[in-house]
Design a protein around this motif. Structure first.
Motif, mmCIF file in Angstrom:
data_model
loop_
_atom_site.group_PDB
_atom_site.id
_atom_site.type_symbol
_atom_site.label_atom_id
_atom_site.label_comp_id
_atom_site.label_asym_id
_atom_site.label_seq_id
_atom_site.Cartn_x
_atom_site.Cartn_y
_atom_site.Cartn_z
ATOM 1 N N ALA A 194 0.838 -1.204 0.000
ATOM 2 C CA ALA A 194 0.000 0.000 0.000
ATOM 3 C C ALA A 194 0.874 1.257 0.000
ATOM 4 C CB ALA A 194 -0.919 -0.004 1.215
ATOM 5 N N ALA A 197 2.194 1.772 -3.442
ATOM 6 C CA ALA A 197 1.160 2.257 -4.355
ATOM 7 C C ALA A 197 0.879 3.745 -4.156
ATOM 8 C CB ALA A 197 -0.129 1.454 -4.166
ATOM 9 N N ARG A 198 1.153 4.266 -2.971
ATOM 10 C CA ARG A 198 0.939 5.697 -2.719
ATOM 11 C C ARG A 198 2.045 6.559 -3.320
ATOM 12 N NH1 ARG A 198 -0.848 3.782 2.428
ATOM 13 N NH2 ARG A 198 1.267 4.043 3.276
ATOM 14 N N GLY A 208 -1.736 3.880 -6.877
ATOM 15 C CA GLY A 208 -2.824 3.576 -5.951
ATOM 16 C C GLY A 208 -4.119 4.275 -6.298
ATOM 17 N N SER A 209 -4.063 5.257 -7.209
ATOM 18 C CA SER A 209 -5.295 5.942 -7.629
ATOM 19 C C SER A 209 -6.008 5.193 -8.749
ATOM 20 C CB SER A 209 -4.976 7.369 -8.091
ATOM 21 O OG SER A 209 -4.167 7.350 -9.270
ATOM 22 N N GLN A 211 -8.091 2.227 -10.436
ATOM 23 C CA GLN A 211 -9.139 1.371 -9.901
ATOM 24 C C GLN A 211 -8.682 -0.079 -9.747
ATOM 25 O OE1 GLN A 211 -12.712 1.284 -12.239
ATOM 26 N NE2 GLN A 211 -13.876 0.129 -10.718
ATOM 27 N N VAL A 213 -5.729 -1.296 -9.200
ATOM 28 C CA VAL A 213 -4.823 -1.442 -8.062
ATOM 29 C C VAL A 213 -5.600 -1.346 -6.763
ATOM 30 C CG1 VAL A 213 -2.842 -0.439 -6.868
ATOM 31 C CG2 VAL A 213 -2.854 -0.588 -9.367
ATOM 32 N N ARG A 214 -6.520 -0.389 -6.672
ATOM 33 C CA ARG A 214 -7.317 -0.244 -5.449
ATOM 34 C C ARG A 214 -8.112 -1.516 -5.162
ATOM 35 N NH1 ARG A 214 -8.932 4.818 -7.631
ATOM 36 N NH2 ARG A 214 -11.085 4.054 -7.754
ATOM 37 N N GLN A 215 -8.652 -2.129 -6.198
ATOM 38 C CA GLN A 215 -9.426 -3.362 -6.006
ATOM 39 C C GLN A 215 -8.532 -4.490 -5.505
ATOM 40 O OE1 GLN A 215 -11.229 -3.772 -9.893
ATOM 41 N NE2 GLN A 215 -13.185 -2.972 -9.168
ATOM 42 N N LEU A 217 -5.791 -4.210 -3.749
ATOM 43 C CA LEU A 217 -5.440 -3.923 -2.367
ATOM 44 C C LEU A 217 -6.626 -4.164 -1.432
ATOM 45 C CD1 LEU A 217 -3.316 -0.673 -2.809
ATOM 46 C CD2 LEU A 217 -2.490 -2.970 -2.305
ATOM 47 N N ALA A 218 -7.821 -3.821 -1.872
ATOM 48 C CA ALA A 218 -9.012 -4.040 -1.043
ATOM 49 C C ALA A 218 -9.259 -5.530 -0.840
ATOM 50 C CB ALA A 218 -10.236 -3.379 -1.683
ATOM 51 N N TYR A 221 -6.778 -6.799 1.643
ATOM 52 C CA TYR A 221 -7.145 -6.414 3.015
ATOM 53 C C TYR A 221 -8.183 -7.368 3.588
ATOM 54 C CZ TYR A 221 -9.134 -3.753 6.872
ATOM 55 O OH TYR A 221 -9.596 -3.376 8.107
#
Length: 314
Positions: A194, A197-198, A208-209, A211, A213-215, A217-218, A221
């Motif tokens: 994470a 990714a930032r 990290g912005s 979609q 990549v965010r999925q 990471l989610a 988690y």
């Protein structure tokens, strides 16, 4: 069940975090494929009295061991309740019989990929419904995906001292201890991913912005939280001396399945550096993959769980 950590759990986890944080360096971890056991780190933990705490506190400490990838036999000490020596537990995978047998009071057989077998002072061997302490064995070191601490352990008419340990309980404790280490490994890998990714940018935007990549990471988690919840459920039942075979298999299933997904997510999000064996992330990938298959991977755990459920009375 109370999911809040006790004072003992919090204090021991903090102690192990400080010791491992100070002592587990790149030099201690070694290069790719090296290491596996550092006597200095282990002696420091023993000197701090870490093994004097209860079972749940030990599981909390093992999470910290996983976060730092500390090359110490903490998992086998906690599982066996013996820390006076470096013990290796020659346990079979879930659903498989022991590779050892007793004839005329002597043990013969073999077990491959015994964790910490290459450095062990003694071995705990399950055979014929008992656990035996064996001081001498034919040991051949084996190289695993993350460390060089495993070994092929072979016995031929070896003397063994029977111990007051239940082999199935020993296997369950070892399995849960591995799940605790896996939780720490995955938490640290996700935290590092994470953070990457930032800061890593493509097209003038942090990755990290994006979609996709965010999925990833989610999903990672949620996987980590599944490992956490199933681990503590199994650990608590063992602490209460309740039947825990189903809970242990469930916890190890998630440690294996989620471990696979989170490890690969970490590598994929890191891109090219994720496959560099000299990058720190590779250590977490390798550790997660090793624990994924230790004592039986996801498929083996599902088979074991299915057998347990089918055996329940209607």
């Amino acid at each position: 069940m109370d999911f809040l950590p006790s004072d003992e759990e919090t204090e021991l986890a903090g102690l192990v975090r400080r010791i491992c944080g100070d002592l587990v360096t790149k030099e201690v971890l070694g290069s790719h494929g090296e290491g596996g056991f550092d006597r200095g780190v282990w002696d420091a933990l023993l000197a701090a009295g870490v093994l004097e705490a209860g079972w749940l506190a030990q599981c909390a400490a093992l999470v910290e061991v996983g976060r730092t990838l500390a090359p110490v036999p903490y998992v086998t000490a906690v599982a066996s309740g013996r820390g006076d020596k470096v013990y290796a537990l020659a346990l079979p995978d879930a659903g498989l019989p022991s590779g050892f047998a007793v004839h005329d009071g002597l043990l013969s057989g073999s077990q491959t990929a015994v964790m910490f077998g290459a450095f062990a002072d003694a071995f705990l061997i399950p055979a014929d419904g008992k656990v035996f302490l064996v001081e001498q064995a034919d040991v051949r070191a084996q190289r695993t995906v993350d460390h060089a601490d495993a070994a092929l352990v072979e016995l031929e008419d070896a003397p063994g001292e029977p111990l007051d340990l239940d082999p199935e309980l020993l296997r369950q404790r070892m399995t849960v201890a591995l799940c605790a280490v896996q939780l720490g490994v995955l938490e640290s890998a996700l935290h590092r991913t994470a953070g990457y990714a930032r800061t890593r940018k493509q097209f003038d935007h942090p990755i990290g912005s994006f979609q996709a990549v965010r999925q990833r990471l989610a999903d990672a988690y949620i996987d980590v939280e599944a490992v956490r919840l199933t681990l503590w459920q199994a650990a608590w039942r063992l602490s209460e001396e309740l039947p825990a075979a189903e809970e242990v298999a469930t916890a190890k299933y998630w440690a294996a399945e989620a471990g696979h997904r989170v490890a690969h997510t970490a590598v994929h999000v890191h891109g090219g550096v994720g496959i560099d064996v000299d990058h720190e992330l590779h250590r977490y990938f390798a550790a997660a993959k090793r624990i994924e298959f230790a004592l039986g991977g996801a498929t083996a755990q599902l088979r074991a769980l299915g057998g347990l459920l089918a055996a329940e009375p209607a």
